[in-house]
Design an enzyme around this catalytic site. Structure first.
Site, PDB file in Angstrom:
ATOM      1  N   VAL A  21       0.875  -1.173   0.000  1.00  0.00           N
ATOM      2  CA  VAL A  21       0.000   0.000   0.000  1.00  0.00           C
ATOM      3  C   VAL A  21       0.908   1.218   0.000  1.00  0.00           C
ATOM      4  CG1 VAL A  21      -2.004  -1.052   1.095  1.00  0.00           C
ATOM      5  CG2 VAL A  21      -0.169  -0.122   2.519  1.00  0.00           C
ATOM      6  N   SER A  22       0.355   2.365  -0.385  1.00  0.00           N
ATOM      7  CA  SER A  22       1.198   3.542  -0.600  1.00  0.00           C
ATOM      8  C   SER A  22       1.522   4.332   0.653  1.00  0.00           C
ATOM      9  CB  SER A  22       0.533   4.468  -1.624  1.00  0.00           C
ATOM     10  OG  SER A  22       0.390   3.806  -2.863  1.00  0.00           O
ATOM     11  N   THR A  23       0.650   4.287   1.677  1.00  0.00           N
ATOM     12  CA  THR A  23       0.873   5.102   2.870  1.00  0.00           C
ATOM     13  C   THR A  23       0.674   4.283   4.128  1.00  0.00           C
ATOM     14  OG1 THR A  23      -1.423   5.813   3.140  1.00  0.00           O
ATOM     15  CG2 THR A  23      -0.057   7.088   1.608  1.00  0.00           C
ATOM     16  N   GLN A  26      -2.867   3.240   5.319  1.00  0.00           N
ATOM     17  CA  GLN A  26      -3.533   2.091   4.725  1.00  0.00           C
ATOM     18  C   GLN A  26      -2.952   0.810   5.314  1.00  0.00           C
ATOM     19  OE1 GLN A  26      -2.272   3.466   0.731  1.00  0.00           O
ATOM     20  NE2 GLN A  26      -4.437   3.423   0.172  1.00  0.00           N
ATOM     21  N   ALA A  50       4.710   1.757   1.202  1.00  0.00           N
ATOM     22  CA  ALA A  50       5.573   2.733   0.533  1.00  0.00           C
ATOM     23  C   ALA A  50       5.034   3.038  -0.849  1.00  0.00           C
ATOM     24  CB  ALA A  50       7.000   2.192   0.428  1.00  0.00           C
TER      25      ALA A  50
END
Length: 202
Positions: A21-23, A26, A50
């Protein structure tokens, strides 16, 4: 626990999972559940929180080290492997060079099958087309800018006055690296600009 600690039946291909996931806000729970449902052991799932801007992520690095020829990498979606088609294609080619196949759950892409290999070939062709379009647009943009009397290249981040000031400080005994840091550039950049300014005056 490493995947190598998990018993494998003779001739069975190991399933390695990767989720991202990006952040930090999440979580990977949904992706992990999908991989486990498909048959990936929880101990064989690597995860990152990341951005997809580059592949230098701890989870991916450890996943890559664990992958062996004959393994199958399982992801929920193809964009977990990179931020654009070109990067995804490069990653999948690197996997194939390593003898690893890819299974993407969301689009039922499996490079172990003829259909999966065909789908990937189409994706690779689209990525190449996208890359060529970007190059073509860049070339055309630069040509148009030159026609308007503009030149390409990165803008200078320090002014001539700042360069002269930096040189004076260095000549006065301050460390070049410290002075350059104050202006947000490298000392080589200061020296290069100073040299170019002297040349321009001749």
């Amino acid at each position: 626990m490493k995947l190598s600690d998990c018993p494998q039946e003779a001739g069975q291909r190991a399933l390695i999972g990767y989720v991202r996931v990006s952040t930090n806000d999440q979580n990977n729970r949904s992706q992990i559940d999908q991989l486990v449902k498909y048959g990936v052991e929880p101990a064989a799932i690597f995860e990152d929180k990341a951005s997809g801007k580059n592949m230098q992520r701890p989870g991916w690095i450890n996943c890559w080290k664990e992958l062996r020829g004959g393994d199958v990498l399982v992801v929920t979606a193809i964009d977990r492997l990179g931020r654009d088609l070109v990067e995804v294609v490069q990653t999948v080619k690197a996997l194939h060079d390593k003898g690893v196949d890819l299974k993407v759950l969301s689009m039922d892409l499996d490079t172990r099958t003829a259909t999966g290999r065909l789908i990937f070939a189409i994706i690779a062709a689209m990525a190449e087309w996208e890359r060529e379009l970007i190059v073509e647009r860049t070339v055309n943009g630069l040509a148009a800018a030159r026609a308007r009397g503009k030149t390409g290249g990165r803008k200078e981040v320090v002014s001539d006055a700042q360069v002269l000031e930096a040189v004076k400080r260095i000549q006065a005994g301050e460390r070049a690296a410290d002075v350059a840091d104050d202006y947000g550039v490298t000392r080589q950049a200061i020296y290069r600009r100073a040299r170019n300014m002297r040349t321009a005056k001749k």
